[in-house]
Each structure stands twice: as C-alpha cells, then as structure tokens.
Design a protein around this motif. Sequence first.
Motif, mmCIF file in Angstrom:
data_model
loop_
_atom_site.group_PDB
_atom_site.id
_atom_site.type_symbol
_atom_site.label_atom_id
_atom_site.label_comp_id
_atom_site.label_asym_id
_atom_site.label_seq_id
_atom_site.Cartn_x
_atom_site.Cartn_y
_atom_site.Cartn_z
ATOM 1 N N PRO A 7 0.824 -1.207 0.000
ATOM 2 C CA PRO A 7 0.000 0.000 0.000
ATOM 3 C C PRO A 7 0.856 1.254 0.000
ATOM 4 O O PRO A 7 1.921 1.292 0.595
ATOM 5 C CB PRO A 7 -0.793 -0.115 1.308
ATOM 6 C CG PRO A 7 -0.645 -1.527 1.745
ATOM 7 C CD PRO A 7 0.659 -1.999 1.208
ATOM 8 N N ARG A 15 -2.331 3.327 3.147
ATOM 9 C CA ARG A 15 -2.000 2.903 4.514
ATOM 10 C C ARG A 15 -2.596 3.864 5.541
ATOM 11 O O ARG A 15 -3.081 3.447 6.592
ATOM 12 C CB ARG A 15 -0.479 2.829 4.681
ATOM 13 C CG ARG A 15 -0.053 2.220 6.014
ATOM 14 C CD ARG A 15 1.456 2.091 6.125
ATOM 15 N NE ARG A 15 1.957 1.038 5.249
ATOM 16 C CZ ARG A 15 2.682 1.239 4.163
ATOM 17 N NH1 ARG A 15 2.993 2.477 3.790
ATOM 18 N NH2 ARG A 15 3.110 0.235 3.432
ATOM 19 N N VAL A 57 -6.287 3.032 5.849
ATOM 20 C CA VAL A 57 -6.477 1.809 6.626
ATOM 21 C C VAL A 57 -6.334 2.092 8.112
ATOM 22 O O VAL A 57 -7.153 1.659 8.931
ATOM 23 C CB VAL A 57 -5.476 0.725 6.172
ATOM 24 C CG1 VAL A 57 -5.499 -0.464 7.141
ATOM 25 C CG2 VAL A 57 -5.812 0.252 4.760
ATOM 26 N N ARG A 108 -7.466 -3.475 11.797
ATOM 27 C CA ARG A 108 -6.550 -3.194 10.692
ATOM 28 C C ARG A 108 -6.623 -4.289 9.631
ATOM 29 O O ARG A 108 -6.633 -4.011 8.428
ATOM 30 C CB ARG A 108 -5.121 -3.071 11.215
ATOM 31 C CG ARG A 108 -4.864 -1.841 12.081
ATOM 32 C CD ARG A 108 -3.390 -1.731 12.433
ATOM 33 N NE ARG A 108 -2.594 -1.411 11.240
ATOM 34 C CZ ARG A 108 -1.304 -1.674 11.129
ATOM 35 N NH1 ARG A 108 -0.663 -2.297 12.119
ATOM 36 N NH2 ARG A 108 -0.643 -1.344 10.040
ATOM 37 N N CYS A 110 -7.950 -3.769 5.824
ATOM 38 C CA CYS A 110 -7.034 -4.153 4.745
ATOM 39 C C CYS A 110 -7.747 -5.074 3.755
ATOM 40 O O CYS A 110 -7.609 -4.926 2.539
ATOM 41 C CB CYS A 110 -5.802 -4.842 5.333
ATOM 42 S SG CYS A 110 -4.406 -4.954 4.186
ATOM 43 N N THR A 130 -10.353 -3.157 1.660
ATOM 44 C CA THR A 130 -9.825 -2.322 0.591
ATOM 45 C C THR A 130 -9.035 -3.122 -0.446
ATOM 46 O O THR A 130 -8.393 -2.544 -1.312
ATOM 47 C CB THR A 130 -8.916 -1.225 1.176
ATOM 48 O OG1 THR A 130 -7.894 -1.836 1.985
ATOM 49 C CG2 THR A 130 -9.715 -0.259 2.033
ATOM 50 N N ALA A 131 -9.070 -4.459 -0.339
ATOM 51 C CA ALA A 131 -8.394 -5.309 -1.326
ATOM 52 C C ALA A 131 -9.311 -5.533 -2.520
ATOM 53 O O ALA A 131 -10.513 -5.242 -2.472
ATOM 54 C CB ALA A 131 -8.012 -6.646 -0.697
ATOM 55 N N LEU A 172 -1.226 -10.056 3.888
ATOM 56 C CA LEU A 172 -1.591 -9.224 5.035
ATOM 57 C C LEU A 172 -0.364 -8.898 5.885
ATOM 58 O O LEU A 172 -0.210 -7.763 6.354
ATOM 59 C CB LEU A 172 -2.655 -9.932 5.881
ATOM 60 C CG LEU A 172 -4.048 -10.037 5.250
ATOM 61 C CD1 LEU A 172 -4.905 -11.038 6.004
ATOM 62 C CD2 LEU A 172 -4.722 -8.666 5.243
ATOM 63 N N ARG A 232 1.622 -6.244 3.895
ATOM 64 C CA ARG A 232 0.986 -4.924 3.801
ATOM 65 C C ARG A 232 0.931 -4.206 5.144
ATOM 66 O O ARG A 232 1.130 -2.989 5.216
ATOM 67 C CB ARG A 232 -0.427 -5.065 3.239
ATOM 68 C CG ARG A 232 -0.473 -5.476 1.780
ATOM 69 C CD ARG A 232 -1.871 -5.336 1.220
ATOM 70 N NE ARG A 232 -1.909 -5.666 -0.197
ATOM 71 C CZ ARG A 232 -2.879 -5.297 -1.019
ATOM 72 N NH1 ARG A 232 -3.881 -4.584 -0.563
ATOM 73 N NH2 ARG A 232 -2.850 -5.651 -2.288
ATOM 74 N N LEU A 233 0.631 -4.968 6.193
ATOM 75 C CA LEU A 233 0.472 -4.343 7.508
ATOM 76 C C LEU A 233 1.784 -4.299 8.288
ATOM 77 O O LEU A 233 1.864 -3.630 9.322
ATOM 78 C CB LEU A 233 -0.574 -5.104 8.320
ATOM 79 C CG LEU A 233 -2.001 -5.071 7.748
ATOM 80 C CD1 LEU A 233 -2.916 -5.984 8.549
ATOM 81 C CD2 LEU A 233 -2.550 -3.648 7.745
#
Length: 313
Positions: A81, A86, A89, A107, A111, A114-115, A125, A128-129
């Motif tokens: 992201p 980000r 999110v 979170r 995530c 918004t995918a 995950l 991204r996080l």
Amino acid sequence: MPGGRLTHDDRRQIAAWLADGLGYAEIGRRLGRPTSTISREVARNGATGAYLADPAQQAAGHRARRRKPGRTAEPVADGQPTEVVRGFVDDFATLLAATGLPRMTARVFVCLLTADGGGLTAADLVRRLQVSPASVSKSIGSLEAMELVVRRPDTGGRRERYLIDDDVWLRAWRADTGAHGEIATAAQRGIEIFGADTTVGTRLATMGRFFARLSEQMSGSTLGQAVAYDGLTVLAALVHAGRPLTLGTLATALGWPRERATAALEAVRRQPALADPLALRTVGPETYSLTTRPDRLSPAQRAALSTASTANL
C-alpha cells in the motif's frame, strides 16, 4: 494546514504537548488531525526516547527525498500500500477500534475491505500491515468467528485467500438485530424484577427503550405481514378479555392451532412496536397479559396517575 503534510511548527507543537503529557488523541484534536496521524508521526520520525521536533523534521525530509520524484502513486504498488492507502487503513481501523473491535483485528479487516475481489493471503496481510504472522492469524480467527471474513482456496497454490463477500453485511445486520431485541427483552425482565419506579428500573427502561427502538428500526419489514397481523389479533384478544389468558385459551378462542398463536406471540416479543403503547407480559406458564410500555410513562407520571386514581375513589 490540516490534511496536508506536517510542518516543522506542527512537530514543535507535538513535541511540546507530548512533554506536557498530552495523549495522541488530544494532540490530534488540537492540530485538526486524525489520532493515527500523530501516532504514525511519533513512531516513524521519533528517535529513541523522547520525540524531538528537529530530528523528526530531518527524518521526514530524508524519507521524502528517498521517494522517486515525478510519479503519481497508485493505490497499491508491487503489493504494498502507498502512504495514502496505509493512512486510510489506519484511520478507518481507529474508528472501528473505538467501537470495541481490537486494533489489530480492525486493521486486518480494513485491509481486506480495501483489497480487490480476489482477497488476500496471510502473507499478503503480513507484508501490507508489516506485522507478525501470528497477529494476522489471531485476527483472522476473530473475524471468522464474527462471520465477517470467508476463506477461499488460492488458485494454483496451497494457500488460502481471505476476503469479505457480498453477504457479510446482511449476516451482520441479522445478528445485530437479534442481539438488540434480546437485550431489550432482558431489560424488560429486569424492570419486572426491580420495579419500574426504582432507580434500577428507570435505568433499565432507558436502556431497553434504546435497544428496542434500534431493533425495531433494523428489523424493518423482515417480520412477515401475516404474522404481524396475527400479533395484532392476539393483542386485541387480550385487551378484549381484560385479564391474563393462557396460550391454549387464546388459540381456542381465536380458532387457531397452537403453533399459530405461539408465532403471533413471538412476533409481538420480537417487535415490541406492534403493541405500543402497551407491552406483552408473561405472568405464568404460557400465560400472557398486557401492561403499559415502561418507556411511555416515567416513574413520576406513574406516581401522579396512581395518586389521581386514588383521589377519585
């Protein structure tokens, strides 16, 4: 400027307010920024120990220079992201966390929300996080327990993908509607135990009124028209009789099977607005009567009416 990048003056203010003991939420309010903006600023640009404005400004400038100039950031690049995504999110997750959802679970949920339509794997995950696999696994388990996330096999591999399907909101709606109705019913039982004129009874009446109306509004037209009409017939029968009636007596008098009378009584319980301003009351085994809805009259009004009735005798 609220909504833009933090300035050097903003960072000086943050440093001063942190030194004064203010929390991220209060600092965000004073600067007109989301709480997550302040927390990210301190986490990313703060040195070890206290947050200092000048080093934070230098760190932010160095990070900005490392970005490639002249490119318009896509929402997601190389599976990662961008800052805009980000930030969204994190901000959305903060709002969900305020409702009681654990922060990490919120979170993960946003995530996935918004995918794209194919969902994300656990590895996606984690990347991204930027969190541990264990955190993602625990959050996925919580979301599955709430039926907010579903699993799908990953085509061409042994991994599973997680996604939010189109039915998630309907499932959540139905679950919340049932829970709200049960809380309202429990509050009514509490009022009968403690008494409508007591402090506890008044408090329970306020809570019950809130959840009953919320349940009624969320239920909408989900209650079948025929069952709702039967519920009104049962109410009319109780009013006409002027005394408690058993389920068997109601069914016999109305010429209905017991199952139909039971469904009508259940309809009144599930949607108290059918009986408004009265309320269905269970006074014995399969025995029912009507009383005034507790939220329609305050304890003071009930007392005044009782006094007036006694004076007229």
